[in-house]
Design an enzyme around this catalytic site. Sequence first.
Site, mmCIF file in Angstrom:
data_model
loop_
_atom_site.group_PDB
_atom_site.id
_atom_site.type_symbol
_atom_site.label_atom_id
_atom_site.label_comp_id
_atom_site.label_asym_id
_atom_site.label_seq_id
_atom_site.Cartn_x
_atom_site.Cartn_y
_atom_site.Cartn_z
ATOM 1 N N ASP A 74 -13.089 -10.026 61.781
ATOM 2 C CA ASP A 74 -11.839 -10.319 62.737
ATOM 3 C C ASP A 74 -11.720 -11.348 63.142
ATOM 4 O O ASP A 74 -12.626 -12.130 63.646
ATOM 5 C CB ASP A 74 -12.117 -9.103 64.001
ATOM 6 C CG ASP A 74 -10.653 -8.741 64.361
ATOM 7 O OD1 ASP A 74 -9.838 -8.422 63.582
ATOM 8 O OD2 ASP A 74 -10.459 -8.816 65.769
ATOM 9 N N LYS A 183 -11.347 -26.186 52.344
ATOM 10 C CA LYS A 183 -11.213 -25.348 53.525
ATOM 11 C C LYS A 183 -12.690 -24.512 53.699
ATOM 12 O O LYS A 183 -13.321 -24.563 54.835
ATOM 13 C CB LYS A 183 -10.100 -24.309 53.340
ATOM 14 C CG LYS A 183 -10.187 -23.350 54.630
ATOM 15 C CD LYS A 183 -8.787 -22.333 54.366
ATOM 16 C CE LYS A 183 -8.942 -21.202 55.490
ATOM 17 N NZ LYS A 183 -7.961 -20.170 55.314
#
Length: 202
Positions: A74, A183
């Site tokens: 999450d 990234k």
Amino acid sequence: MRKFTQNKLLIATHNAGKLAEMRALLEPRGIEVVGAAEMGLGEPVETEDNFIGNARIKARAAVTATGLPALSDDSGISVDALNGAPGVYTADWAETGNGRDFPMAMQRTWDELEAVNAPAPRTAQFRCTLVLMWPDGHDEVFEGVLPGQVVWPPRGTEGHGYDPIFMPEGADITLGEMSAEQKNRLSHRARAVAKMLEGSFA
């Protein structure tokens, strides 16, 4: 801390971007990664107001449905001048009723910053909470934070979500302008995964 000894891990997400990032981070360790959508799983309702609570909901649903150990994520962007919003509601800001519209969510973020006349730099953090859960219900929690700032207009077409408006601290390009390899070396998710690998996979 419990060690993960299996060679197959269910990633409890329907987000293709997150799944691709997890696959890139975990498969080099010899772990077979399978996504929730590939297993035909539904998406549980996230009823908590914090990242850990919602990550546990997703992990528990996946473990219960399959009997496999599951890793849930999450995550979201917390903007300081917006008192941490959208935070746990990051994906909700993109909901339209016909799927998620992240350009709309990015515009809302910027409009709200403009509305409060937030000074530059408009600092923010990408936050990721991972919950690794076993079939017996035991779990381990790992968190990663990437500080940076919100910029405008959106830049780049790589990544997903709010990446085109987030410039990491010390960088001069947004996550949306970075390659997946760039990234994955610094992201909030990469940082959380690194802690997990050091803790439960060492």
